[in-house]
Write an enzyme that holds these catalytic residues in place. Structure first.
Site, short mmCIF file in Angstrom:
data_model
loop_
_atom_site.label_atom_id
_atom_site.label_comp_id
_atom_site.label_asym_id
_atom_site.label_seq_id
_atom_site.Cartn_x
_atom_site.Cartn_y
_atom_site.Cartn_z
N CYS A 1 -39.67 -31.07 -49.23
CA CYS A 1 -39.38 -32.49 -49.47
C CYS A 1 -38.21 -32.96 -48.62
O CYS A 1 -37.05 -32.69 -48.93
CB CYS A 1 -39.09 -32.70 -50.96
SG CYS A 1 -38.62 -34.39 -51.37
N CYS B 1 -35.77 -35.32 -50.33
CA CYS B 1 -34.87 -34.65 -51.28
C CYS B 1 -33.78 -33.88 -50.55
O CYS B 1 -32.62 -33.91 -50.93
CB CYS B 1 -35.63 -33.64 -52.14
SG CYS B 1 -37.19 -34.22 -52.77
N ASP B 2 -34.15 -33.15 -49.52
CA ASP B 2 -33.23 -32.14 -48.97
C ASP B 2 -32.74 -32.41 -47.55
O ASP B 2 -31.85 -31.71 -47.07
CB ASP B 2 -33.92 -30.76 -48.99
CG ASP B 2 -34.28 -30.34 -50.41
OD1 ASP B 2 -33.53 -30.73 -51.33
OD2 ASP B 2 -35.27 -29.64 -50.60
C1 LIG Z 1 -37.03 -28.11 -55.39
C2 LIG Z 1 -37.28 -29.60 -55.56
C3 LIG Z 1 -36.23 -30.49 -55.34
C4 LIG Z 1 -36.43 -31.86 -55.49
N1 LIG Z 1 -35.36 -32.69 -55.30
C5 LIG Z 1 -35.53 -34.03 -55.41
C6 LIG Z 1 -34.41 -34.93 -55.21
O1 LIG Z 1 -33.28 -34.51 -54.93
N2 LIG Z 1 -34.67 -36.26 -55.33
C7 LIG Z 1 -35.92 -36.75 -55.62
O2 LIG Z 1 -36.08 -37.96 -55.69
N3 LIG Z 1 -36.97 -35.92 -55.83
C8 LIG Z 1 -36.81 -34.60 -55.73
N4 LIG Z 1 -37.89 -33.76 -55.90
C9 LIG Z 1 -39.18 -34.35 -56.21
C10 LIG Z 1 -39.26 -34.68 -57.71
O3 LIG Z 1 -38.99 -33.50 -58.45
C11 LIG Z 1 -40.65 -35.21 -58.04
O4 LIG Z 1 -40.90 -36.36 -57.25
C12 LIG Z 1 -40.73 -35.59 -59.52
O5 LIG Z 1 -40.37 -34.50 -60.34
C13 LIG Z 1 -42.16 -36.05 -59.87
O6 LIG Z 1 -42.12 -36.40 -61.22
P1 LIG Z 1 -43.41 -36.41 -62.14
O7 LIG Z 1 -42.96 -36.83 -63.50
O8 LIG Z 1 -44.48 -37.18 -61.48
O9 LIG Z 1 -43.94 -34.90 -62.16
P2 LIG Z 1 -43.27 -33.47 -62.37
O10 LIG Z 1 -41.79 -33.49 -62.31
O11 LIG Z 1 -44.02 -32.59 -61.43
O12 LIG Z 1 -43.70 -33.09 -63.85
C14 LIG Z 1 -45.02 -32.77 -64.16
C15 LIG Z 1 -45.05 -32.42 -65.62
O13 LIG Z 1 -46.41 -32.28 -66.02
C16 LIG Z 1 -46.51 -31.18 -66.87
N5 LIG Z 1 -47.90 -30.68 -66.85
C17 LIG Z 1 -48.65 -30.31 -65.77
N6 LIG Z 1 -49.88 -29.90 -66.18
C18 LIG Z 1 -49.90 -30.03 -67.54
C19 LIG Z 1 -50.87 -29.78 -68.55
N7 LIG Z 1 -52.07 -29.30 -68.28
N8 LIG Z 1 -50.52 -30.04 -69.84
C20 LIG Z 1 -49.32 -30.55 -70.14
N9 LIG Z 1 -48.36 -30.81 -69.23
C21 LIG Z 1 -48.65 -30.55 -67.95
C22 LIG Z 1 -45.50 -30.17 -66.36
O14 LIG Z 1 -45.11 -29.25 -67.37
C23 LIG Z 1 -44.35 -31.12 -65.99
O15 LIG Z 1 -43.52 -31.33 -67.10
C24 LIG Z 1 -37.72 -32.38 -55.81
C25 LIG Z 1 -38.78 -31.48 -56.03
C26 LIG Z 1 -38.57 -30.11 -55.91
C27 LIG Z 1 -39.71 -29.15 -56.17
#
Ligand SMILES: Cc1cc2nc3c(=O)[nH]c(=O)nc-3n(C[C@H](O)[C@H](O)[C@H](O)COP(=O)(O)OP(=O)(O)OC[C@H]3O[C@@H](n4cnc5c(N)ncnc54)[C@H](O)[C@@H]3O)c2cc1C
Length: 257
Positions: free
Chosen positions: A136, A139-140
């Site tokens: 990402c 992010c980084d």
């Molecule tokens: C190492 C890393 C660093 C990052 N740093 C940044 C940053 O500094 N700034 C930034 O803006 N973004 C950052 N990101 C990106 C950011 O984390 C994502 O954009 C964000 O988390 C997406 O949010 P979301 O709620 O869509 O999904 P996610 O955070 O991916 O959450 C998905 C959720 O769905 C749940 N889930 C999946 N399948 C199932 C199922 N079958 N049943 C029940 N629950 C399920 C999981 O348990 C999880 O809780 C980073 C990502 C990573 C990997």
């Protein structure tokens, strides 16, 4: 057999999207149930500093930010359940949702299951994630000021990441396994016209050299024509070969009724 529990709104996923939906649904008196999944708090729980979240001018640790979001969702009455959804039946009303521990009926479902970055599958890539390897740039990228980087991939996201990273990096080399790109013409041109972007084509990445202490120092690349393996020095690796939406788990749900 245990009876289904009924809820007006079932939120699947506990990342920023799931908790945001929960705050809104709970404040609208819809008494949502939120299923956390196998990764409570989502992807931000596996990172350290989050510097781009408005309201935290000095940054905040990913797990702390997610704890704040969880508490805010709970404060307005969201029922948060540590469980995992196996199946969603969207062919009936109310919807029926089967989890590992239980089952629910729901008038509406909010899918907030996030996406997973596709990775090359190298051991070093897993070990050095967060220590010189990233998926990402937004992010980084900021942590790689003045460094020489590689971006792996040949699609729109690779071009976009490469162009974005030139804001910080001294040089960005796009490493791609073919001569042609999948990316759209306009994105390729943007990268090609950028003085800081170079291309290393017809090369597959075989390994990443580095340590958690000192970060990344090189990648090993293999020429797809000759099979020759060589070392290419770099101080950071961004893998940009796409994302897989986790909602694929619920095949058919998005196009039914
Ligand atoms: C190492 C890393 C660093 C990052 N740093 C940044 C940053 O500094 N700034 C930034 O803006 N973004 C950052 N990101 C990106 C950011 O984390 C994502 O954009 C964000 O988390 C997406 O949010 P979301 O709620 O869509 O999904 P996610 O955070 O991916 O959450 C998905 C959720 O769905 C749940 N889930 C999946 N399948 C199932 C199922 N079958 N049943 C029940 N629950 C399920 C999981 O348990 C999880 O809780 C980073 C990502 C990573 C990997």
């Amino acid at each position: 057999m245990m009876a289904d529990k009924h809820t007006k709104v079932l939120i699947i996923g506990s990342g920023p999207a799931g908790y945001t939906a929960a705050v809104y649904a709970a404040r609208a008196n819809l008494n949502p149930v939120l299923i956390q999944g196998q990764m409570p708090g989502g992807q931000l729980t596996i990172t350290t500093d989050v510097e781009n979240y408005p309201g935290f001018k000095d940054g905040i640790l990913g797990p702390d930010l997610m704890e704040e979001m969880r508490a805010q969702a709970e404060r307005f009455g969201t029922e948060i359940v540590f469980d995992w959804v196996n199946k969603v039946d969207s062919g009936q009303r109310p919807f029926r949702v089967m989890t590992d521990k239980s089952s629910y009926t729901a008038d509406s479902i909010i899918l907030a299951t996030g996406a997973t970055a596709k990775m090359l599958g190298l051991d070093a890539e897993r070990e050095l994630m967060g220590f010189g390897v990233s998926a990402c740039a937004t992010c980084d990228g900021f942590f790689f000021r003045g460094k020489e980087l590689v971006v792996i991939g040949g699609g729109d996201s690779a071009m976009e990441e490469a162009t974005f990273l030139t804001k910080f990096a001294s040089k960005v080399t796009v490493v791609h396994r073919r001569e042609e790109f999948r990316a759209s013409k306009i994105m390729i041109e943007k990268a090609q016209n950028n003085d800081k972007v170079e291309f290393l084509l017809n090369k597959t990445v075989e390994d990443i050299i580095g340590t958690k202490e000192d970060g990344v120092s090189a990648i090993m690349v293999k020429d797809t024509a000759t099979g020759e393996v060589s070392q290419f020095p770099t101080q950071g690796v961004f893998v940009a070969i796409g994302h897989t939406p986790n909602s694929q788990l619920f095949e058919g749900i998005l196009d039914t009724g």
